[in-house]
Design a protein around this motif. Structure first.
Motif, mmCIF file in Angstrom:
data_model
loop_
_atom_site.group_PDB
_atom_site.id
_atom_site.type_symbol
_atom_site.label_atom_id
_atom_site.label_comp_id
_atom_site.label_asym_id
_atom_site.label_seq_id
_atom_site.Cartn_x
_atom_site.Cartn_y
_atom_site.Cartn_z
ATOM 1 N N ARG A 87 0.839 -1.191 0.000
ATOM 2 C CA ARG A 87 0.000 0.000 0.000
ATOM 3 C C ARG A 87 0.877 1.246 0.000
ATOM 4 O O ARG A 87 2.035 1.210 0.445
ATOM 5 C CB ARG A 87 -0.942 0.027 1.202
ATOM 6 C CG ARG A 87 -0.254 0.188 2.558
ATOM 7 C CD ARG A 87 -1.292 0.066 3.668
ATOM 8 N NE ARG A 87 -0.684 0.229 4.986
ATOM 9 C CZ ARG A 87 -1.337 0.019 6.129
ATOM 10 N NH1 ARG A 87 -2.616 -0.362 6.123
ATOM 11 N NH2 ARG A 87 -0.705 0.192 7.286
ATOM 12 N N GLN A 88 0.294 2.319 -0.504
ATOM 13 C CA GLN A 88 0.995 3.601 -0.525
ATOM 14 C C GLN A 88 0.025 4.711 -0.172
ATOM 15 O O GLN A 88 -0.961 4.943 -0.888
ATOM 16 C CB GLN A 88 1.616 3.864 -1.900
ATOM 17 C CG GLN A 88 2.511 5.088 -1.925
ATOM 18 C CD GLN A 88 3.382 5.138 -3.168
ATOM 19 O OE1 GLN A 88 3.092 4.511 -4.176
ATOM 20 N NE2 GLN A 88 4.475 5.872 -3.081
ATOM 21 N N ALA A 89 0.320 5.367 0.938
ATOM 22 C CA ALA A 89 -0.466 6.523 1.364
ATOM 23 C C ALA A 89 0.154 7.784 0.773
ATOM 24 O O ALA A 89 1.349 7.795 0.441
ATOM 25 C CB ALA A 89 -0.492 6.597 2.886
ATOM 26 N N PRO A 90 -0.621 8.857 0.641
ATOM 27 C CA PRO A 90 -0.091 10.095 0.064
ATOM 28 C C PRO A 90 1.147 10.581 0.811
ATOM 29 O O PRO A 90 1.152 10.654 2.040
ATOM 30 C CB PRO A 90 -1.252 11.077 0.226
ATOM 31 C CG PRO A 90 -2.461 10.226 0.257
ATOM 32 C CD PRO A 90 -2.052 8.965 0.955
ATOM 33 N N GLY A 91 2.201 10.875 0.054
ATOM 34 C CA GLY A 91 3.414 11.402 0.636
ATOM 35 C C GLY A 91 4.278 10.393 1.362
ATOM 36 O O GLY A 91 5.266 10.764 2.002
ATOM 37 N N LYS A 92 3.903 9.120 1.273
ATOM 38 C CA LYS A 92 4.665 8.080 1.971
ATOM 39 C C LYS A 92 5.159 7.044 0.973
ATOM 40 O O LYS A 92 4.575 6.880 -0.106
ATOM 41 C CB LYS A 92 3.793 7.404 3.037
ATOM 42 C CG LYS A 92 3.397 8.321 4.178
ATOM 43 C CD LYS A 92 2.728 7.541 5.292
ATOM 44 C CE LYS A 92 2.414 8.430 6.475
ATOM 45 N NZ LYS A 92 1.778 7.673 7.577
ATOM 46 N N PRO A 93 6.233 6.318 1.322
ATOM 47 C CA PRO A 93 6.711 5.272 0.425
ATOM 48 C C PRO A 93 5.769 4.070 0.418
ATOM 49 O O PRO A 93 4.989 3.861 1.362
ATOM 50 C CB PRO A 93 8.072 4.895 1.015
ATOM 51 C CG PRO A 93 7.996 5.287 2.448
ATOM 52 C CD PRO A 93 7.087 6.473 2.521
ATOM 53 N N ARG A 94 5.846 3.303 -0.648
ATOM 54 C CA ARG A 94 5.061 2.084 -0.733
ATOM 55 C C ARG A 94 5.586 1.087 0.306
ATOM 56 O O ARG A 94 6.791 0.926 0.462
ATOM 57 C CB ARG A 94 5.143 1.506 -2.144
ATOM 58 C CG ARG A 94 4.111 0.477 -2.468
ATOM 59 C CD ARG A 94 4.093 0.153 -3.959
ATOM 60 N NE ARG A 94 3.653 1.284 -4.752
ATOM 61 C CZ ARG A 94 3.373 1.195 -6.062
ATOM 62 N NH1 ARG A 94 3.494 0.034 -6.686
ATOM 63 N NH2 ARG A 94 2.999 2.264 -6.721
ATOM 64 N N GLU A 95 4.670 0.413 0.988
ATOM 65 C CA GLU A 95 5.078 -0.527 2.033
ATOM 66 C C GLU A 95 4.384 -1.872 1.865
ATOM 67 O O GLU A 95 3.234 -1.941 1.407
ATOM 68 C CB GLU A 95 4.772 0.032 3.424
ATOM 69 C CG GLU A 95 3.301 0.261 3.714
ATOM 70 C CD GLU A 95 3.022 0.663 5.158
ATOM 71 O OE1 GLU A 95 3.954 0.678 5.986
ATOM 72 O OE2 GLU A 95 1.846 0.947 5.464
#
Length: 112
Positions: free
Chosen positions: A38-46
């Motif tokens: 998953r990838q939240a806005p402004g965050k790296p994909r995890e």
């Protein structure tokens, strides 16, 4: 060629549930490990969860006990059951298989 098509995202209130699906084609599905990221806005994909060809699973600490990954080899589909959703679970969720094959993503939004 490899195709991964996610579905099942949407808007849900905190505490609710969603089940994501990823329909796979173009490879021998039963032979490969599958993962959800998953990838939240402004965050790296995890990495959220993974499942091996043999059915062994692993989870990010943040989702352990709330999310369940499973697979149906007869349907070439991997699932992510998400319970007790929290606003911080809001992200685009992607299906992944090696090497570097991603789906288009499905948006999950959890309102508080």
């Amino acid at each position: 060629q490899v195709q991964l098509v996610e579905s099942g995202g949407g808007l849900v209130q905190a505490g609710g549930s969603l089940r994501l699906s990823c329909a796979a084609s173009g490879f021998t599905f039963s032979s490969y490990a599958m993962s959800w990221y998953r990838q939240a806005p402004g965050k790296p994909r995890e990495l959220v969860a993974g499942i091996t060809s043999g059915g062994n699973t692993n989870y990010a600490q943040s989702v352990k006990g709330r999310f369940t990954i499973s697979r149906d080899n007869a349907k070439n589909t991997v699932y992510l059951q998400m319970n007790s959703l929290k606003p911080e679970d809001t992200a685009v969720y992607y299906c992944y298989v090696i090497v570097n094959h991603w789906g288009q993503g499905t948006q999950v939004t959890v309102s508080s």
